[in-house]
Design an enzyme around this catalytic site. Sequence first.
Site, short mmCIF file in Angstrom:
data_model
loop_
_atom_site.label_atom_id
_atom_site.label_comp_id
_atom_site.label_asym_id
_atom_site.label_seq_id
_atom_site.Cartn_x
_atom_site.Cartn_y
_atom_site.Cartn_z
N ASP A 25 0.78 -1.22 -0.05
CA ASP A 25 0.00 0.00 -0.02
C ASP A 25 0.99 1.28 0.08
O ASP A 25 1.52 1.67 0.85
CB ASP A 25 -0.98 0.14 1.05
CG ASP A 25 -2.14 -0.97 1.25
OD1 ASP A 25 -1.70 -2.06 0.70
OD2 ASP A 25 -3.02 -0.80 1.86
N LYS A 79 -7.19 2.94 -3.13
CA LYS A 79 -7.80 2.95 -1.68
C LYS A 79 -7.79 4.49 -1.39
O LYS A 79 -7.12 5.21 -1.66
CB LYS A 79 -6.48 2.44 -0.92
CG LYS A 79 -6.42 2.53 0.79
CD LYS A 79 -5.27 1.93 1.26
CE LYS A 79 -5.10 2.14 2.73
NZ LYS A 79 -3.96 1.33 3.36
N LYS A 100 -10.67 -0.33 -1.89
CA LYS A 100 -10.39 -0.41 -0.47
C LYS A 100 -10.67 1.20 0.15
O LYS A 100 -10.22 2.09 0.06
CB LYS A 100 -8.73 -0.62 -0.41
CG LYS A 100 -8.67 -0.94 1.00
CD LYS A 100 -7.01 -1.41 1.59
CE LYS A 100 -6.84 -1.05 2.89
NZ LYS A 100 -5.51 -1.80 3.22
#
Length: 299
Positions: free
Chosen positions: A145, A208, A244
């Site tokens: 990430d 995300k 996400k």
Amino acid sequence: MTENIQPDKYTQAIAESHVVEDDAKVAEAVKKILDEHFEENNNTEVYKFLFNTIDLTTLRAIDSPSSVARFTEAVNNFEELFPSLPNVAAICVYPNFASVVRTVLEVSSVKLACVSGAFPSSQSFEEVKIAETSLAVANGADEIDIVFNLGYFFDNDYESVCDEITEQKEACRDARLKVILETGALKTARNIKAASVLSLYSGADFLKTSTGKEYPGASLEAAYIMAQCIKEYYEKTGNRVGFKASGGVRTAEDAVKYYTVIKEVLGEEWLTNEYFRIGASSLANSLLASIVGHEVKHF
């Protein structure tokens, strides 16, 4: 004679997107989705599904090898205590703890995710970011990430934004790359759309919402825009990219709202933990409590 200046490929990709940029229209669309579909999704079966989408996260200054090992053991012990329920999707930690999780984790279905690339600010030398990602993967990370470079973005240096994501993607090797847009800093539908498009065309495997650190966390409006961009990208390229939500998703009701938006925009094909995740810490216990009917403090 006026020179005919052609737009660069980054600006052109953003301009060619038909995703809505009007904040009021986005808010209206989200409200309509929730008004019409939230109640039908607010049930135990959806709670169970959502639990299986959690990236169980510990990103504290006081994290240590022993605390991360205990955190991981809670995931190992979950199946014995709750045999009828699916486990979380992943454990998410700082990259220096990848080897700890990899050593302790006994559940093959649970992935190891690491934040990387000078999380949460993305402020460092590109070489440092690439090295950090490479080391995380070498130490066992299945997923990485990273944070979208807001500084480059607000300077309109889209080439540097995209080059950095592409380099990190290459450093991931076989690991999946989640790009954190930090939507609380981007603020507007127009900016969130532009950041989504740039990330998608630079190789992101997931979009995300947030780091959950300096800026406001996830919002349903940001999720809607990101999902629309993912849908448009899939229709153009055939590449399915995940979504996400992270930052402030704490209750079962919060999670169901994100589930509802993703279901209505992207469809059933995205309702799997391969393509839908929620980054959280307290949410796990909240969902468990909603499923079993009493307070749970397992995590």
